[in-house]
Design a protein around this motif. Structure first.
Motif, PDB file in Angstrom:
ATOM      1  N   ALA A   1      40.038  36.657  37.964  1.00  0.00           N
ATOM      2  CA  ALA A   1      40.023  38.069  37.566  1.00  0.00           C
ATOM      3  C   ALA A   1      39.444  39.239  38.589  1.00  0.00           C
TER       4      ALA A   1
ATOM      5  N   VAL B   1      41.450  39.419  41.956  1.00  0.00           N
ATOM      6  CA  VAL B   1      42.748  40.241  41.791  1.00  0.00           C
ATOM      7  C   VAL B   1      42.474  41.816  42.221  1.00  0.00           C
ATOM      8  N   THR B   2      41.070  41.946  42.188  1.00  0.00           N
ATOM      9  CA  THR B   2      40.803  43.446  42.560  1.00  0.00           C
ATOM     10  C   THR B   2      40.744  43.775  44.102  1.00  0.00           C
TER      11      THR B   2
ATOM     12  N   LEU C   1      46.961  38.050  35.112  1.00  0.00           N
ATOM     13  CA  LEU C   1      47.592  39.449  34.478  1.00  0.00           C
ATOM     14  C   LEU C   1      48.424  38.958  33.191  1.00  0.00           C
ATOM     15  N   GLN C   2      48.050  39.309  32.123  1.00  0.00           N
ATOM     16  CA  GLN C   2      48.329  38.866  31.091  1.00  0.00           C
ATOM     17  C   GLN C   2      49.551  39.902  30.480  1.00  0.00           C
ATOM     18  N   THR C   3      49.298  41.181  30.918  1.00  0.00           N
ATOM     19  CA  THR C   3      50.291  42.449  30.604  1.00  0.00           C
ATOM     20  C   THR C   3      50.876  42.759  31.992  1.00  0.00           C
ATOM     21  N   LYS C   4      52.231  43.411  31.758  1.00  0.00           N
ATOM     22  CA  LYS C   4      53.052  44.126  32.789  1.00  0.00           C
ATOM     23  C   LYS C   4      52.059  45.109  33.099  1.00  0.00           C
ATOM     24  N   PRO C   5      51.779  45.223  34.707  1.00  0.00           N
ATOM     25  CA  PRO C   5      50.910  46.194  35.110  1.00  0.00           C
ATOM     26  C   PRO C   5      51.928  47.531  35.226  1.00  0.00           C
TER      27      PRO C   5
ATOM     28  N   ALA D   1      50.961  50.524  39.703  1.00  0.00           N
ATOM     29  CA  ALA D   1      49.923  49.603  40.193  1.00  0.00           C
ATOM     30  C   ALA D   1      50.076  48.950  41.392  1.00  0.00           C
TER      31      ALA D   1
ATOM     32  N   HIS E   1      49.838  43.353  42.347  1.00  0.00           N
ATOM     33  CA  HIS E   1      49.477  43.013  40.915  1.00  0.00           C
ATOM     34  C   HIS E   1      50.907  42.633  40.343  1.00  0.00           C
ATOM     35  N   HIS E   2      51.929  43.588  40.749  1.00  0.00           N
ATOM     36  CA  HIS E   2      53.163  43.168  40.311  1.00  0.00           C
ATOM     37  C   HIS E   2      53.771  41.836  40.755  1.00  0.00           C
TER      38      HIS E   2
ATOM     39  N   TYR F   1      51.874  39.172  38.294  1.00  0.00           N
ATOM     40  CA  TYR F   1      52.584  39.136  37.150  1.00  0.00           C
ATOM     41  C   TYR F   1      53.938  38.525  36.983  1.00  0.00           C
TER      42      TYR F   1
END
Length: 102
Positions: free
Chosen positions: A44, A47-48, A74-78, A82, A86-87, A90
């Motif tokens: 986590a 990822v930044t 990443l548990q939810t779609k960015p 973004a 990140h995409h 995911y």
């Protein structure tokens, strides 16, 4: 969190293609000091650290390191705006999920 991860994260996002060779090499050395696998907390934080481009392939190394964590970071779609990495993270987690058949 391990000191190697804290050091890398403290460096901020990866530089872009315009960075000098010394800066890119410094970040590569920091990244290579992080042993696999990473923890969920470390993933986590890592990822930044994606920058605006692939930083001569360093972003791919970062992505693969993050994927060694215990679950998709990443548990939810960015959101659409973004960072492209990140995409990628995911999408790779979603499309690599095993499917079950009945």
């Amino acid at each position: 969190m391990r000191p190697e991860v804290l050091t890398f994260v403290a460096g901020g996002p990866l530089p872009d293609w315009d960075a000098n060779e010394e800066e890119i090499n410094r970040r590569v050395t920091q990244l290579e000091a992080i042993s696999k696998p990473v923890t969920g907390e470390e993933a986590a934080a890592l990822v930044t650290c994606f920058g605006p481009d692939d930083c001569y392939g360093v972003a791919w190394t970062l992505l693969h390191l993050i994927e060694t964590g215990p679950h998709p970071v990443l548990q939810t779609k960015p959101p659409m705006d973004a960072n492209e990495w990140h995409h990628r993270l995911y999408d790779r987690a979603v499309f690599e999920q095993p499917t079950t058949t009945t």
